[in-house]
Design an enzyme around this catalytic site. Structure first.
Site, PDB file in Angstrom:
ATOM      1  N   HIS A  71      39.531  -1.273 -77.998  1.00  0.00           N
ATOM      2  CA  HIS A  71      39.122  -0.826 -79.333  1.00  0.00           C
ATOM      3  C   HIS A  71      39.730   0.536 -79.645  1.00  0.00           C
ATOM      4  O   HIS A  71      39.920   0.893 -80.809  1.00  0.00           O
ATOM      5  CB  HIS A  71      37.591  -0.724 -79.424  1.00  0.00           C
ATOM      6  CG  HIS A  71      36.899  -2.042 -79.435  1.00  0.00           C
ATOM      7  ND1 HIS A  71      36.587  -2.709 -78.280  1.00  0.00           N
ATOM      8  CD2 HIS A  71      36.475  -2.816 -80.464  1.00  0.00           C
ATOM      9  CE1 HIS A  71      35.980  -3.848 -78.599  1.00  0.00           C
ATOM     10  NE2 HIS A  71      35.904  -3.937 -79.911  1.00  0.00           N
ATOM     11  N   ASP A  84      42.129 -11.168 -81.305  1.00  0.00           N
ATOM     12  CA  ASP A  84      41.108 -10.139 -81.387  1.00  0.00           C
ATOM     13  C   ASP A  84      41.475  -9.273 -82.594  1.00  0.00           C
ATOM     14  O   ASP A  84      42.633  -9.264 -83.034  1.00  0.00           O
ATOM     15  CB  ASP A  84      41.101  -9.313 -80.094  1.00  0.00           C
ATOM     16  CG  ASP A  84      39.733  -8.742 -79.767  1.00  0.00           C
ATOM     17  OD1 ASP A  84      38.863  -8.738 -80.651  1.00  0.00           O
ATOM     18  OD2 ASP A  84      39.544  -8.285 -78.621  1.00  0.00           O
TER      19      ASP A  84
END
Length: 512
Positions: A181, A251
């Site tokens: 992230h 993702d």
């Protein structure tokens, strides 16, 4: 289907809010996505979610695949009013495939009642590195065979209830020490190692989709680019080496592991060019529009990309039709007494004790002289739950023991930790609630300092179990998460209402 429609079907997008307002309608009509994804910001109540999704399909004129991250534990989007499941590692700690099947079946039934037909779970990363910041308790453990066994039970229960599953995060993030992230992790291991460990679940579990993530593997890739944009990973590894023929879903391409190096336009085009099927942009409608326009322009200029579009559209449309074939259940199945009771029973079975001094549990409340508790925080961006601050179980225990409750920040410094330990009572039982103390120099220092002082110390690890193996810790209770049901289970064990039944689902690390 024209080019605008075909490219749109490749997009998995997040929605702005909880209702079909003009902004949401406008982005749906412009993107024409094949799938949408829900987050906590989109969820208020069962009837609200179902109405929102009915409106999505009405605006588009066709049913979309509706995705959600409903892993259980710390990554749970459906919370208030729903049957919250313990996370993967907690389920594994029960040692029961039946518990995995029951919990995931309940989650799937409640999802389908809302119109959600695609769970972006289970996590099949092998958590073989205790220092991994983003996986940990989201994994079933550090043994590939056990991960395959438990994740297969999860997938089969989803399938039984009519919900598609997704194996993530390909090719495996359990060994790295950077959260994708935030930035791009590096996994520097040979393919032979991957085949016997990280890749085993992706080869053996019959999931409906696979999520390539943002990770760089120098032994397999010629350039330092995320796996999610890499031909060597998406085509050579996923398609050719392990023979996967289903849908690949990216993702979120807005995560730091991609966005630090590529613009949204570049990420979308390179993802499609190199083998991705679903292009995922979870946030920011303007970014979603820009990415789609870039793909359309690139396809118009490249015969190679036009061919890739054709391949992905066939997979995406087959997946979408299968996902939307099952009709929603009644909302009455959500949060039933039976489901809540089952989830609590499973949580109860997960609590694990590692005790040199077995007389510590159940607690003699009059012997407790102080309770120390970390203030819970959102450690990784994929979490969006409401539980922050001092956990309820710590407050209740302090009240029952009539002793001081001292809270501290999870990022406490080593100097602050020494001062805090110096002020601790030098007798009785000191209870310490931690959250990933093994990753915090300050929390580790506090535990080591406290363990050297007179009196006894009991550690309650609210997250990863590795806290139990910090130097100086000899007595600990593990909950693998701090959901409300996990805290209730902890209190039952600590007060003697039940005995700890869980089994440690990871190897004891050599060094923490």
């Amino acid at each position: 289907m024209n080019l605008d429609q075909a490219v749109g079907r490749l997009f998995l997008i997040g929605l702005p809010g909880k209702e079909m307002d003009s902004e949401t309608e406008e982005i749906l009509r412009e993107i024409k996505p094949g799938a949408v994804i829900l987050f906590a910001k989109n969820i208020e109540s069962p009837i609200q979610v179902r109405t929102l999704l009915e409106n999505v399909n009405r605006v588009l004129g066709y049913p979309v695949a509706v995705a959600i991250d409903q892993e259980g534990g710390i990554v749970t989007r459906l919370r208030d009013g729903f049957s919250v499941s313990p996370g993967a590692m907690a389920l594994a700690a029960t040692g029961s495939l039946e518990n995995v099947s029951l919990a995931s079946g309940i989650m799937a039934k409640e999802m389908r009642a809302l119109g959600i037909n695609w769970n972006l779970a289970p996590v099949v990363d092998i958590n073989c590195n205790p220092k991994n910041p983003g996986i940990g308790v989201r994994s079933f453990g550090d043994d590939p065979e056990k991960v395959v066994k438990y994740a297969t039970a999860f997938v089969q229960a989803m399938k039984r209830e009519g919900v598609m599953s997704c194996l993530k995060h390909f090719p495996g993030k359990g060994r790295v020490e950077v959260d994708a992230h935030i930035d791009l992790p590096t996994l520097d291991v040979p393919l032979s190692t991957m085949l016997s460990s990280e890749l085993k679940p992706f080869r053996e579990i019959p999931g409906d989709s696979i999520m390539p993530s943002h990770i760089y593997m120098p032994q397999l890739q010629a350039k330092r680019v995320p796996a999610s944009l890499s031909r060597e990973i998406l085509i050579e590894l996923a398609r050719n080496t392990i023979g996967y023929r289903g849908v690949l879903v990216a993702d979120d391409l807005g995560m730091g592991g991609v966005s630090n190096y590529f613009s949204p336009e570049e990420a979308a085009v390179e993802g499609l060019r190199n083998g991705m099927d679903f292009l995922t942009f979870c946030h920011n409608p303007e970014v979603q529009k820009r990415a789609k326009k870039a793909v359309i322009k690139a396809v118009e200029q490249s015969g190679e990309l036009a061919g890739r579009l054709e391949e992905s559209i066939e997979r995406v449309e087959t997946f979408r039709r299968k996902a939307t074939a099952m009709k929603p259940e009644s909302l009455d199945v959500i949060g039933t007494d039976e489901s809540l009771s089952t989830m609590q029973r499973i949580s109860d079975a997960s609590i694990t004790a590692i005790l040199e001094d077995k007389s510590l549990v159940p607690l003699s409340l009059e012997a407790v002289t102080a309770i120390y508790s970390v203030r819970l925080s959102r450690l990784v961006q994929v979490e969006d739950g409401p539980l922050k601050g001092v956990p309820v179980v710590a407050r209740e225990l302090a009240q029952m023991a009539d002793c001081p409750l001292i809270d501290f920040d999870g990022k406490i410094s080593e100097e602050e930790a020494i001062i805090l330990a110096d002020k601790a009572p030098k007798k009785g039982v000191r209870i310490v609630f931690t959250e990933n103390a093994h990753l915090s120099a300050g929390q580790r220092e506090f535990l080591m300092q406290l363990s050297r002082r007179p009196g006894r110390m009991l550690l309650i690890a609210l997250r990863n179990p590795y806290d139990a193996f910090i130097k100086g810790v000899s007595n600990s209770i593990l909950s693998y998460g701090y959901e409300t049901l996990s805290q209730k289970s902890l209190l039952k064990v600590l007060t003697g209402e039940m005995k700890p039944q869980g089994v440690l689902p990871v190897e004891i690390p050599q060094e923490v």
